[in-house]
Design a protein around this motif. Sequence first.
Motif, mmCIF file in Angstrom:
data_model
loop_
_atom_site.group_PDB
_atom_site.id
_atom_site.type_symbol
_atom_site.label_atom_id
_atom_site.label_comp_id
_atom_site.label_asym_id
_atom_site.label_seq_id
_atom_site.Cartn_x
_atom_site.Cartn_y
_atom_site.Cartn_z
ATOM 1 N N VAL A 22 11.040 3.926 9.958
ATOM 2 C CA VAL A 22 11.049 2.514 10.334
ATOM 3 C C VAL A 22 10.511 1.697 9.163
ATOM 4 O O VAL A 22 9.435 1.997 8.620
ATOM 5 N N HIS A 23 11.260 0.664 8.761
ATOM 6 C CA HIS A 23 10.905 -0.167 7.606
ATOM 7 C C HIS A 23 10.615 -1.593 8.060
ATOM 8 O O HIS A 23 11.501 -2.268 8.613
ATOM 9 N N SER A 24 9.406 -2.038 7.840
ATOM 10 C CA SER A 24 9.018 -3.407 8.176
ATOM 11 C C SER A 24 8.467 -4.102 6.929
ATOM 12 O O SER A 24 8.210 -3.466 5.914
ATOM 13 N N GLY A 25 8.260 -5.418 7.054
ATOM 14 C CA GLY A 25 7.771 -6.181 5.910
ATOM 15 C C GLY A 25 8.884 -7.004 5.296
ATOM 16 O O GLY A 25 10.011 -7.032 5.807
ATOM 17 N N ASP A 26 8.603 -7.673 4.176
ATOM 18 C CA ASP A 26 9.632 -8.509 3.559
ATOM 19 C C ASP A 26 10.676 -7.644 2.861
ATOM 20 O O ASP A 26 10.496 -6.437 2.670
ATOM 21 N N ASP A 27 11.787 -8.281 2.497
ATOM 22 C CA ASP A 27 12.910 -7.545 1.893
ATOM 23 C C ASP A 27 12.497 -6.797 0.629
ATOM 24 O O ASP A 27 12.935 -5.658 0.400
ATOM 25 N N GLN A 28 11.673 -7.436 -0.186
ATOM 26 C CA GLN A 28 11.258 -6.806 -1.442
ATOM 27 C C GLN A 28 10.513 -5.496 -1.191
ATOM 28 O O GLN A 28 10.755 -4.487 -1.856
ATOM 29 N N LYS A 29 9.630 -5.507 -0.197
ATOM 30 C CA LYS A 29 8.878 -4.291 0.147
ATOM 31 C C LYS A 29 9.813 -3.205 0.671
ATOM 32 O O LYS A 29 9.699 -2.033 0.289
ATOM 33 N N VAL A 30 10.751 -3.597 1.529
ATOM 34 C CA VAL A 30 11.685 -2.638 2.116
ATOM 35 C C VAL A 30 12.581 -2.026 1.041
ATOM 36 O O VAL A 30 12.783 -0.807 0.999
ATOM 37 N N LEU A 31 13.100 -2.863 0.148
ATOM 38 C CA LEU A 31 13.976 -2.370 -0.924
ATOM 39 C C LEU A 31 13.228 -1.415 -1.854
ATOM 40 O O LEU A 31 13.775 -0.390 -2.275
ATOM 41 N N ALA A 32 11.996 -1.755 -2.169
ATOM 42 C CA ALA A 32 11.187 -0.892 -3.039
ATOM 43 C C ALA A 32 10.947 0.463 -2.380
ATOM 44 O O ALA A 32 10.972 1.514 -3.031
ATOM 45 N N GLU A 33 10.738 0.442 -1.072
ATOM 46 C CA GLU A 33 10.522 1.665 -0.300
ATOM 47 C C GLU A 33 11.766 2.550 -0.316
ATOM 48 O O GLU A 33 11.682 3.769 -0.513
#
Length: 212
Positions: free
Chosen positions: A172-183
């Motif tokens: 599950v990926h939460s947070g802003d787009d930048q955080k999700v993309l980095a993940e």
Amino acid sequence: DVRCLMQIWQQNVMSSIGTNVLNHFGPEKAFKKISLSDANAGDEETMDLGVISLLGKQDDQGRSILIFDPSKYDKSKYTTSSMIRTFWYVVHSALEVEETQKHGMIVLGDPNRAKLSQFDREVSKGIIGSISGALPVRVSAIHIVHPPTFFKIVFAFMKLVMPKRLLKRIYVHSGDDQKVLAEFEAKFGIAKDKLPTTIGGSLVLDHHSWIK
């Protein structure tokens, strides 16, 4: 011995696949190649909704990425069987990629714009059953991006019907787009250009062109 056990396992898998094809597609399609070009009546309209699609790019290991967008569910425009068949069409299209046959596929859930009223319990159960052994594909990972607040209700249902081996592959990926993309890039090797714009990626999904 091991060889006999493998043969029994293969027979059980093939029996499961055959039973599911018969249930979802009918006896006239039981021994035919599953393809949207030979779709059952009404399935093209269900496919047009865009609930289930392929991104058109693979990850670094060649695994196809299937995207699931429940915000596009319109229960007045499909039947349960038709939506499950749509999933089968998309998976069989993904299996045309040799690396996907070897390494499996990735499911990307994009429920951010969905409403709880759009959650379809029967379709979800049918799709989970399909990836739990009915379809000849390995699901390597299931990524849920930007889950809405009601996702905990949906996830509780998933835990009731999904095998533990698949539950362990849910991220599950939460947070802003930048955080999700980095993940995605750091942990899973999936770059921005292989992810759709709806979650901050740069890949423009043209579902209707893909169908054609």
